[in-house]
Design an enzyme around this catalytic site. Sequence first.
Site: not given
Length: 213
Positions: A33, A102-103, A184, A186
């Site tokens: 990141k 990010a974003g 999906p 969870l």
Amino acid sequence: MSPRVVVTGTDTGIGKTVFSAALVGALDGVYWKPVQAGLDEETDRDTVLRLSGLPAERMLPEAYRLNTPASPHLAAEIDGVTIDPAKLALPQHDRPLVVEGAGGLLTPLTRSVSYIDVIASWHAPVVLCARTTLGTINHSLLSIEALRARDIELLGIAFIGEAHAESENIIAAMGQVRRLGRLPHLASLTTDSLKAAFADAFNIGDFFKDATA
């Protein structure tokens, strides 16, 4: 060179980090990141470490760690820091690299540079994460257009949320983009439940297709 993929999204808070954890775990890769804005709670790197099942050394350190949970350009200004895009070059590694943005794509890193500008400089394929709820068609198609306007390779779109076949189908058709699958929400989000849900919804061969050719 080891395979690399950039995970971006149509918006913030749509599930990019959970998807990144599932993807990097499935690839037995490393996670990065580049810019983390907000340090008071669990960071995205912490979340990926917790959910991916990978050891801590596979979580590469951020280039910038900013205190305020805000757009990176503002968080940097509050901290008295200027984000230098030159310091965001992709790290070299002998394992598959998953990079989480990010974003959204046009999230500013500085007053003149958006995330998509840096992504374009990486020359790495992108997976676009999108919600399935109301509003996602417009957001997704705009994001697809922005990527293509900059000649950024788009591997496909990964939906996150409850099934909404019509929205997913029209985005794939009008955007002329591969629908990679849908992760999906969870009820119990653990390493094992995420691994199983990802394996059920996605074909790992759809990622890094060029690297295995």
